[in-house]
Design a protein around this motif. Structure first.
Motif, PDB file in Angstrom:
ATOM      1  N   ARG A 158       0.832  -1.213   0.000  1.00 46.28           N
ATOM      2  CA  ARG A 158       0.000   0.000   0.000  1.00 46.28           C
ATOM      3  C   ARG A 158       0.860   1.254   0.000  1.00 46.28           C
ATOM      4  O   ARG A 158       0.643   2.174  -0.809  1.00 46.28           O
ATOM      5  N   ASP A 159       1.868   1.287   0.872  1.00 45.56           N
ATOM      6  CA  ASP A 159       2.722   2.474   0.964  1.00 45.56           C
ATOM      7  C   ASP A 159       3.570   2.635  -0.295  1.00 45.56           C
ATOM      8  O   ASP A 159       3.820   3.760  -0.753  1.00 45.56           O
ATOM      9  N   SER A 160       4.033   1.516  -0.850  1.00 49.76           N
ATOM     10  CA  SER A 160       4.833   1.587  -2.070  1.00 49.76           C
ATOM     11  C   SER A 160       4.026   2.159  -3.218  1.00 49.76           C
ATOM     12  O   SER A 160       4.530   2.950  -4.026  1.00 49.76           O
ATOM     13  N   LEU A 161       2.757   1.779  -3.310  1.00 45.38           N
ATOM     14  CA  LEU A 161       1.896   2.317  -4.360  1.00 45.38           C
ATOM     15  C   LEU A 161       1.735   3.822  -4.207  1.00 45.38           C
ATOM     16  O   LEU A 161       1.777   4.566  -5.196  1.00 45.38           O
ATOM     17  N   ARG A 162       1.580   4.282  -2.981  1.00 40.13           N
ATOM     18  CA  ARG A 162       1.454   5.720  -2.749  1.00 40.13           C
ATOM     19  C   ARG A 162       2.722   6.463  -3.171  1.00 40.13           C
ATOM     20  O   ARG A 162       2.656   7.548  -3.772  1.00 40.13           O
ATOM     21  N   ILE A 163       3.870   5.880  -2.864  1.00 39.24           N
ATOM     22  CA  ILE A 163       5.131   6.517  -3.242  1.00 39.24           C
ATOM     23  C   ILE A 163       5.309   6.505  -4.758  1.00 39.24           C
ATOM     24  O   ILE A 163       5.759   7.491  -5.359  1.00 39.24           O
ATOM     25  N   VAL A 164       4.961   5.397  -5.394  1.00 41.16           N
ATOM     26  CA  VAL A 164       5.084   5.305  -6.844  1.00 41.16           C
ATOM     27  C   VAL A 164       4.203   6.344  -7.530  1.00 41.16           C
ATOM     28  O   VAL A 164       4.608   6.979  -8.520  1.00 41.16           O
ATOM     29  N   LEU A 165       2.987   6.559  -7.023  1.00 44.89           N
ATOM     30  CA  LEU A 165       2.102   7.566  -7.600  1.00 44.89           C
ATOM     31  C   LEU A 165       2.699   8.962  -7.452  1.00 44.89           C
ATOM     32  O   LEU A 165       2.645   9.772  -8.394  1.00 44.89           O
ATOM     33  N   ARG A 166       3.276   9.241  -6.292  1.00 44.63           N
ATOM     34  CA  ARG A 166       3.943  10.536  -6.110  1.00 44.63           C
ATOM     35  C   ARG A 166       5.111  10.686  -7.083  1.00 44.63           C
ATOM     36  O   ARG A 166       5.302  11.736  -7.705  1.00 44.63           O
ATOM     37  N   THR A 200      14.467   2.999   3.523  1.00 46.12           N
ATOM     38  CA  THR A 200      14.366   3.183   4.967  1.00 46.12           C
ATOM     39  C   THR A 200      13.056   2.623   5.508  1.00 46.12           C
ATOM     40  O   THR A 200      12.955   2.319   6.707  1.00 46.12           O
ATOM     41  N   ALA A 201      12.070   2.459   4.636  1.00 45.65           N
ATOM     42  CA  ALA A 201      10.781   1.921   5.076  1.00 45.65           C
ATOM     43  C   ALA A 201      10.926   0.520   5.658  1.00 45.65           C
ATOM     44  O   ALA A 201      10.152   0.129   6.538  1.00 45.65           O
ATOM     45  N   VAL A 202      11.909  -0.249   5.182  1.00 44.27           N
ATOM     46  CA  VAL A 202      12.101  -1.612   5.698  1.00 44.27           C
ATOM     47  C   VAL A 202      12.339  -1.567   7.208  1.00 44.27           C
ATOM     48  O   VAL A 202      11.730  -2.317   7.975  1.00 44.27           O
ATOM     49  N   ALA A 203      13.234  -0.670   7.639  1.00 45.28           N
ATOM     50  CA  ALA A 203      13.539  -0.562   9.066  1.00 45.28           C
ATOM     51  C   ALA A 203      12.471   0.228   9.813  1.00 45.28           C
ATOM     52  O   ALA A 203      12.113  -0.118  10.949  1.00 45.28           O
ATOM     53  N   LEU A 204      11.928   1.276   9.206  1.00 44.52           N
ATOM     54  CA  LEU A 204      10.973   2.133   9.909  1.00 44.52           C
ATOM     55  C   LEU A 204       9.612   1.471  10.082  1.00 44.52           C
ATOM     56  O   LEU A 204       8.909   1.732  11.059  1.00 44.52           O
ATOM     57  N   GLN A 205       9.220   0.604   9.148  1.00 46.03           N
ATOM     58  CA  GLN A 205       7.961  -0.112   9.309  1.00 46.03           C
ATOM     59  C   GLN A 205       8.021  -1.063  10.487  1.00 46.03           C
ATOM     60  O   GLN A 205       7.007  -1.289  11.164  1.00 46.03           O
ATOM     61  N   ARG A 206       9.204  -1.648  10.719  1.00 49.51           N
ATOM     62  CA  ARG A 206       9.341  -2.510  11.899  1.00 49.51           C
ATOM     63  C   ARG A 206       9.198  -1.705  13.181  1.00 49.51           C
ATOM     64  O   ARG A 206       8.889  -2.255  14.237  1.00 49.51           O
ATOM     65  N   ARG A 207       9.439  -0.410  13.103  1.00 43.97           N
ATOM     66  CA  ARG A 207       9.282   0.475  14.251  1.00 43.97           C
ATOM     67  C   ARG A 207       7.883   1.102  14.291  1.00 43.97           C
ATOM     68  O   ARG A 207       7.657   2.029  15.061  1.00 43.97           O
ATOM     69  N   VAL A 210       6.407   3.065  12.168  1.00 45.43           N
ATOM     70  CA  VAL A 210       6.355   4.456  11.734  1.00 45.43           C
ATOM     71  C   VAL A 210       5.531   4.518  10.452  1.00 45.43           C
ATOM     72  O   VAL A 210       5.893   3.878   9.449  1.00 45.43           O
ATOM     73  N   GLU A 211       4.447   5.256  10.462  1.00 45.42           N
ATOM     74  CA  GLU A 211       3.559   5.351   9.315  1.00 45.42           C
ATOM     75  C   GLU A 211       4.190   6.170   8.193  1.00 45.42           C
ATOM     76  O   GLU A 211       5.137   6.943   8.420  1.00 45.42           O
ATOM     77  N   LEU A 212       3.655   6.012   6.974  1.00 38.86           N
ATOM     78  CA  LEU A 212       4.203   6.680   5.796  1.00 38.86           C
ATOM     79  C   LEU A 212       4.285   8.193   5.989  1.00 38.86           C
ATOM     80  O   LEU A 212       5.315   8.810   5.676  1.00 38.86           O
ATOM     81  N   ARG A 213       3.226   8.811   6.479  1.00 40.34           N
ATOM     82  CA  ARG A 213       3.232  10.261   6.669  1.00 40.34           C
ATOM     83  C   ARG A 213       4.371  10.693   7.587  1.00 40.34           C
ATOM     84  O   ARG A 213       5.070  11.677   7.317  1.00 40.34           O
ATOM     85  N   LEU A 270      10.052  12.709   8.596  1.00 39.21           N
ATOM     86  CA  LEU A 270      11.425  12.475   9.034  1.00 39.21           C
ATOM     87  C   LEU A 270      12.424  12.764   7.920  1.00 39.21           C
ATOM     88  O   LEU A 270      13.443  13.420   8.131  1.00 39.21           O
ATOM     89  N   LEU A 271      12.130  12.269   6.733  1.00 39.39           N
ATOM     90  CA  LEU A 271      13.047  12.439   5.612  1.00 39.39           C
ATOM     91  C   LEU A 271      13.124  13.891   5.151  1.00 39.39           C
ATOM     92  O   LEU A 271      14.203  14.389   4.818  1.00 39.39           O
ATOM     93  N   ARG A 272      11.989  14.567   5.128  1.00 41.28           N
ATOM     94  CA  ARG A 272      11.987  15.968   4.685  1.00 41.28           C
ATOM     95  C   ARG A 272      12.750  16.862   5.650  1.00 41.28           C
ATOM     96  O   ARG A 272      13.297  17.891   5.263  1.00 41.28           O
ATOM     97  N   ALA A 273      12.764  16.473   6.926  1.00 39.29           N
ATOM     98  CA  ALA A 273      13.491  17.261   7.917  1.00 39.29           C
ATOM     99  C   ALA A 273      15.002  17.150   7.736  1.00 39.29           C
ATOM    100  O   ALA A 273      15.753  17.998   8.248  1.00 39.29           O
ATOM    101  N   ARG A 274      15.457  16.114   7.037  1.00 41.20           N
ATOM    102  CA  ARG A 274      16.894  15.909   6.803  1.00 41.20           C
ATOM    103  C   ARG A 274      17.144  15.698   5.305  1.00 41.20           C
ATOM    104  O   ARG A 274      17.795  14.730   4.913  1.00 41.20           O
TER     105      ARG A 274
END
Length: 272
Positions: free
Chosen positions: A137-145, A184-191, A193-196, A201-205
């Motif tokens: 689901r999250d990958s599809l959202r990123i691909v559309l963006r 990074t989603a591989v590690a962050l999903q285990r934590r 952390v939702e897509l938004r 996090l990424l935009r801040a850095r």
């Protein structure tokens, strides 16, 4: 600007980690090879039958005189193939990660254990089918963006001078950002952390993300390179995710706790 070098350093550390853990690197190659075969077949089909598709989809040009019909359809065929190539670069990581979810989850967990002060790795606690659903689901959202950005940049590419200089550079940077999000989603999903929140996090850095993702995106433009860099890219993204989450990281000391899926552990010392 320091973050550019730090981000690139994580990319190198990830490649070093998998180089010192040969079995994990070998397992990590499998999803990329499967995806490469699928994408190669799709691009070959597009090259062989793309012109026929364009002719079928533009019946209004059947009565155009030469050379306008040929030029128009030839341009559309080139645009179609270029878009297919761009989407293949942008989506390769997402599809590979989806196919290789169990492989890369295992790899990412091993990296976390290796560099965690207490030798543990965060776990989502979700069943595999749920993790696959969230990842898809999250990958599809990123691909559309990414597709929206791709179409916009492709259109800007027709602007004289700017389209041939600035636009390709921006395109690589945008692709690098989305590649990094997927990795990074591989590690962050285990934590959990939702897509938004991941995007926040990424935009801040951004500079850190560009330092990691831009050279990776440029390398992925070379055929076959993505397959061999993917395991190390997942490892490096896991290390970077720890920094984004403010987690303490120690130099790897070769911790190889037995993984839950029963894969054999590599016992040689390691470092990142």
């Amino acid at each position: 600007m320091r973050d550019l070098g730090v981000g690139f350093g994580y990319l190198l550390k990830g490649q070093r980690w998998v180089a010192r853990h040969g079995k994990q690197y070998g397992f990590g190659l499998v999803p990329g090879l499967i995806t490469l075969v699928l994408y190669a077949a799709a691009l070959v089909a597009l090259a062989l039958w793309g012109q026929d598709f364009v002719s079928w989809s533009t019946p209004f040009a059947d009565d155009w005189s030469s050379p306008w019909q040929g030029l128009f359809r030839g341009l559309l065929t080139a645009v179609l193939f270029a878009l297919g190539l761009l989407l293949s670069v942008v989506t390769f990581t997402a599809v590979t990660l989806l196919i290789g979810q169990p492989f890369y989850e295992n790899l990412s967990e091993k990296v976390d254990r290796d560099v965690s002060p207490d030798g543990t790795a965060p776990e989502s606690g979700l069943p595999l089918w749920r993790e696959l659903w969230i990842s898809g689901r999250d990958s599809l959202r990123i691909v559309l963006r990414a597709a929206v950005w791709g179409v916009l940049l492709f259109a800007l590419g027709f602007i004289p001078v700017v389209g041939q200089t600035a636009v390709p550079v921006i395109g690589i940077a945008v692709t690098g950002f989305f590649l990094t999000e997927e990795l990074t989603a591989v590690a962050l999903q285990r934590r959990r952390v939702e897509l938004r929140d991941r995007l926040t996090l990424l935009r801040a850095r951004k500079t850190l993300i560009w330092g990691f993702g831009t050279p990776l995106a440029a390398a992925f433009l070379v055929p076959f390179v993505a397959v061999f860099l993917m395991p190390g890219a997942v490892a490096g993204a896991t290390l970077m995710a720890r920094e984004l989450m403010g987690e303490e990281t120690e130099e790897g000391r070769g911790r190889e706790d037995a993984p839950s899926d029963g894969w054999p552990a590599h016992s040689s010392p390691s470092g990142v």
